[in-house]
Design a protein around this motif. Sequence first.
Motif, PDB file in Angstrom:
ATOM      1  N   LEU A  42       0.827  -1.201   0.000  1.00 22.07           N
ATOM      2  CA  LEU A  42       0.000   0.000   0.000  1.00 22.07           C
ATOM      3  C   LEU A  42       0.867   1.259   0.000  1.00 22.07           C
ATOM      4  CD1 LEU A  42      -2.985   0.926   0.179  1.00 22.07           C
ATOM      5  CD2 LEU A  42      -2.662   1.079   2.649  1.00 22.07           C
ATOM      6  N   ARG A  43       0.617   2.169  -0.958  1.00 21.16           N
ATOM      7  CA  ARG A  43       1.399   3.393  -1.079  1.00 21.16           C
ATOM      8  C   ARG A  43       0.599   4.644  -0.704  1.00 21.16           C
ATOM      9  NH1 ARG A  43       5.901   1.062  -1.732  1.00 21.16           N
ATOM     10  NH2 ARG A  43       6.558   0.152  -3.669  1.00 21.16           N
ATOM     11  N   TYR A  44      -0.731   4.585  -0.879  1.00 22.72           N
ATOM     12  CA  TYR A  44      -1.583   5.747  -0.607  1.00 22.72           C
ATOM     13  C   TYR A  44      -2.775   5.298   0.223  1.00 22.72           C
ATOM     14  CZ  TYR A  44      -4.612   9.779  -1.392  1.00 22.72           C
ATOM     15  OH  TYR A  44      -5.424  10.865  -1.212  1.00 22.72           O
ATOM     16  N   LEU A  45      -2.996   5.996   1.316  1.00 21.93           N
ATOM     17  CA  LEU A  45      -4.122   5.677   2.196  1.00 21.93           C
ATOM     18  C   LEU A  45      -4.839   6.964   2.562  1.00 21.93           C
ATOM     19  CD1 LEU A  45      -5.725   3.711   4.007  1.00 21.93           C
ATOM     20  CD2 LEU A  45      -4.012   4.126   5.791  1.00 21.93           C
ATOM     21  N   GLU A  46      -6.128   7.000   2.294  1.00 22.94           N
ATOM     22  CA  GLU A  46      -6.952   8.154   2.654  1.00 22.94           C
ATOM     23  C   GLU A  46      -8.115   7.658   3.498  1.00 22.94           C
ATOM     24  OE1 GLU A  46      -9.591  11.647   0.528  1.00 22.94           O
ATOM     25  OE2 GLU A  46      -8.077  10.614  -0.621  1.00 22.94           O
ATOM     26  N   LEU A  47      -8.271   8.265   4.678  1.00 30.47           N
ATOM     27  CA  LEU A  47      -9.355   7.909   5.583  1.00 30.47           C
ATOM     28  C   LEU A  47     -10.208   9.138   5.831  1.00 30.47           C
ATOM     29  CD1 LEU A  47      -7.215   5.924   8.149  1.00 30.47           C
ATOM     30  CD2 LEU A  47      -8.757   4.952   6.464  1.00 30.47           C
ATOM     31  N   LYS A  48     -11.513   8.982   5.676  1.00 34.53           N
ATOM     32  CA  LYS A  48     -12.446  10.092   5.889  1.00 34.53           C
ATOM     33  C   LYS A  48     -13.546   9.653   6.836  1.00 34.53           C
ATOM     34  CE  LYS A  48     -11.924  12.151   1.329  1.00 34.53           C
ATOM     35  NZ  LYS A  48     -12.616  12.592   0.121  1.00 34.53           N
ATOM     36  N   GLN A  49     -13.871  10.531   7.753  1.00 32.75           N
ATOM     37  CA  GLN A  49     -14.984  10.308   8.669  1.00 32.75           C
ATOM     38  C   GLN A  49     -16.150  11.156   8.175  1.00 32.75           C
ATOM     39  OE1 GLN A  49     -17.124   8.805  10.453  1.00 32.75           O
ATOM     40  NE2 GLN A  49     -15.729   8.400  12.128  1.00 32.75           N
ATOM     41  N   CYS A  50     -17.268  10.540   7.944  1.00 33.30           N
ATOM     42  CA  CYS A  50     -18.423  11.261   7.400  1.00 33.30           C
ATOM     43  C   CYS A  50     -19.263  11.946   8.471  1.00 33.30           C
ATOM     44  CB  CYS A  50     -19.290  10.308   6.594  1.00 33.30           C
ATOM     45  SG  CYS A  50     -18.454   9.663   5.141  1.00 33.30           S
ATOM     46  N   ILE A  51     -19.223  11.453   9.696  1.00 38.33           N
ATOM     47  CA  ILE A  51     -19.997  12.043  10.786  1.00 38.33           C
ATOM     48  C   ILE A  51     -19.093  13.037  11.505  1.00 38.33           C
ATOM     49  CG2 ILE A  51     -21.309  11.585  12.886  1.00 38.33           C
ATOM     50  CD1 ILE A  51     -21.743   8.724  11.754  1.00 38.33           C
ATOM     51  N   GLU A  52     -19.463  14.311  11.485  1.00 36.43           N
ATOM     52  CA  GLU A  52     -18.588  15.402  11.905  1.00 36.43           C
ATOM     53  C   GLU A  52     -17.977  15.237  13.288  1.00 36.43           C
ATOM     54  OE1 GLU A  52     -18.752  20.194  12.597  1.00 36.43           O
ATOM     55  OE2 GLU A  52     -20.197  19.287  11.242  1.00 36.43           O
ATOM     56  N   ASP A  53     -18.744  14.900  14.296  1.00 35.31           N
ATOM     57  CA  ASP A  53     -18.230  14.858  15.657  1.00 35.31           C
ATOM     58  C   ASP A  53     -17.770  13.477  16.111  1.00 35.31           C
ATOM     59  OD1 ASP A  53     -18.378  17.564  16.237  1.00 35.31           O
ATOM     60  OD2 ASP A  53     -20.516  17.428  16.703  1.00 35.31           O
ATOM     61  N   GLU A  54     -17.889  12.484  15.250  1.00 29.75           N
ATOM     62  CA  GLU A  54     -17.420  11.150  15.604  1.00 29.75           C
ATOM     63  C   GLU A  54     -15.929  11.039  15.290  1.00 29.75           C
ATOM     64  OE1 GLU A  54     -18.355   6.617  14.207  1.00 29.75           O
ATOM     65  OE2 GLU A  54     -20.039   7.988  14.462  1.00 29.75           O
ATOM     66  N   GLU A  55     -15.171  10.464  16.209  1.00 27.40           N
ATOM     67  CA  GLU A  55     -13.724  10.386  16.040  1.00 27.40           C
ATOM     68  C   GLU A  55     -13.314   9.228  15.145  1.00 27.40           C
ATOM     69  OE1 GLU A  55     -12.026  10.236  19.937  1.00 27.40           O
ATOM     70  OE2 GLU A  55     -12.409  12.353  20.292  1.00 27.40           O
ATOM     71  N   VAL A  56     -12.247   9.455  14.375  1.00 30.27           N
ATOM     72  CA  VAL A  56     -11.647   8.417  13.557  1.00 30.27           C
ATOM     73  C   VAL A  56     -10.812   7.543  14.486  1.00 30.27           C
ATOM     74  CG1 VAL A  56     -10.107   7.942  11.622  1.00 30.27           C
ATOM     75  CG2 VAL A  56     -11.555   9.969  11.570  1.00 30.27           C
ATOM     76  N   LYS A  57     -11.025   6.251  14.452  1.00 31.30           N
ATOM     77  CA  LYS A  57     -10.272   5.314  15.307  1.00 31.30           C
ATOM     78  C   LYS A  57      -9.027   4.872  14.547  1.00 31.30           C
ATOM     79  CE  LYS A  57     -13.567   5.376  18.333  1.00 31.30           C
ATOM     80  NZ  LYS A  57     -13.511   6.330  19.384  1.00 31.30           N
ATOM     81  N   MET A  58      -7.864   5.346  14.996  1.00 38.56           N
ATOM     82  CA  MET A  58      -6.623   5.080  14.273  1.00 38.56           C
ATOM     83  C   MET A  58      -5.664   4.159  15.012  1.00 38.56           C
ATOM     84  SD  MET A  58      -6.844   6.625  11.409  1.00 38.56           S
ATOM     85  CE  MET A  58      -5.157   6.497  10.904  1.00 38.56           C
ATOM     86  N   ASP A  59      -5.935   3.782  16.240  1.00 41.56           N
ATOM     87  CA  ASP A  59      -4.992   2.969  16.996  1.00 41.56           C
ATOM     88  C   ASP A  59      -5.198   1.466  16.810  1.00 41.56           C
ATOM     89  OD1 ASP A  59      -3.263   4.792  18.016  1.00 41.56           O
ATOM     90  OD2 ASP A  59      -4.339   5.077  19.898  1.00 41.56           O
ATOM     91  N   ALA A  60      -6.181   1.081  16.025  1.00 43.87           N
ATOM     92  CA  ALA A  60      -6.443  -0.343  15.854  1.00 43.87           C
ATOM     93  C   ALA A  60      -5.289  -1.083  15.184  1.00 43.87           C
ATOM     94  CB  ALA A  60      -7.736  -0.543  15.072  1.00 43.87           C
ATOM     95  N   PRO A  61      -4.734  -0.575  14.079  1.00 43.16           N
ATOM     96  CA  PRO A  61      -3.598  -1.316  13.506  1.00 43.16           C
ATOM     97  C   PRO A  61      -2.386  -1.250  14.435  1.00 43.16           C
ATOM     98  CG  PRO A  61      -4.386   0.397  11.987  1.00 43.16           C
ATOM     99  CD  PRO A  61      -5.091   0.577  13.289  1.00 43.16           C
ATOM    100  N   GLU A  62      -1.666  -2.356  14.545  1.00 43.34           N
ATOM    101  CA  GLU A  62      -0.464  -2.374  15.368  1.00 43.34           C
ATOM    102  C   GLU A  62       0.650  -1.536  14.754  1.00 43.34           C
ATOM    103  OE1 GLU A  62       0.176  -3.651  18.433  1.00 43.34           O
ATOM    104  OE2 GLU A  62      -1.990  -3.888  18.459  1.00 43.34           O
ATOM    105  N   SER A  63       0.682  -1.503  13.409  1.00 43.65           N
ATOM    106  CA  SER A  63       1.706  -0.727  12.723  1.00 43.65           C
ATOM    107  C   SER A  63       1.138  -0.188  11.415  1.00 43.65           C
ATOM    108  CB  SER A  63       2.938  -1.585  12.449  1.00 43.65           C
ATOM    109  OG  SER A  63       2.596  -2.659  11.593  1.00 43.65           O
ATOM    110  N   ALA A  64       1.830   0.784  10.867  1.00 42.08           N
ATOM    111  CA  ALA A  64       1.414   1.386   9.605  1.00 42.08           C
ATOM    112  C   ALA A  64       1.968   0.569   8.447  1.00 42.08           C
ATOM    113  CB  ALA A  64       1.936   2.816   9.529  1.00 42.08           C
ATOM    114  N   PRO A  65       1.328   0.665   7.284  1.00 46.70           N
ATOM    115  CA  PRO A  65       1.907   0.003   6.106  1.00 46.70           C
ATOM    116  C   PRO A  65       3.329   0.529   5.877  1.00 46.70           C
ATOM    117  CG  PRO A  65      -0.322   0.780   5.649  1.00 46.70           C
ATOM    118  CD  PRO A  65       0.072   1.334   6.985  1.00 46.70           C
ATOM    119  N   PRO A  66       4.318  -0.351   5.713  1.00 44.76           N
ATOM    120  CA  PRO A  66       5.720   0.076   5.685  1.00 44.76           C
ATOM    121  C   PRO A  66       6.121   0.942   4.488  1.00 44.76           C
ATOM    122  CG  PRO A  66       5.525  -2.246   5.151  1.00 44.76           C
ATOM    123  CD  PRO A  66       4.168  -1.785   5.573  1.00 44.76           C
TER     124      PRO A  66
END
Length: 145
Positions: A4-28
Amino acid sequence: MIHLRYLELKQCIEDEEVKMDAPESAPPNLEKHGLAGKLEKVPHWFNSLDSLTTLYLHWCRLRLRDDFLPHIQALRNLGLLNMLNAYEGEGLDFLEGFQKLKVLRIRKEIVINKGVMPALQELCIFECQEFTILPHGWESLPDPE
């Protein structure tokens, strides 16, 4: 996700937080990363994005008191940083790092110490009503080659 070279994450609900700690590591091999949505904090794996050259932080509303800037400064290959409502607070102080940053696009007030961004070629500052003069030392910057 090793390729994976490009990753885009969008949250559609304005006040809901994006959960980013689930993966143990990022794509290298991640080179471009876009985050759009409210973040509680910078993900723990953020400093491991060694291949990252482009970062978009939109509407993340990170708290300045959590000092997220060192996490971004640690990205040694970062060439483009685009922050649109990325943080809550008045301004950011760029004190070190960003040796390869060529493009900075930001809203609000910023302070950039001399020598922090030696490769900077483009600076866009949006919605900064207090911005009336160049930061100290910028008036004598050398012309681009």
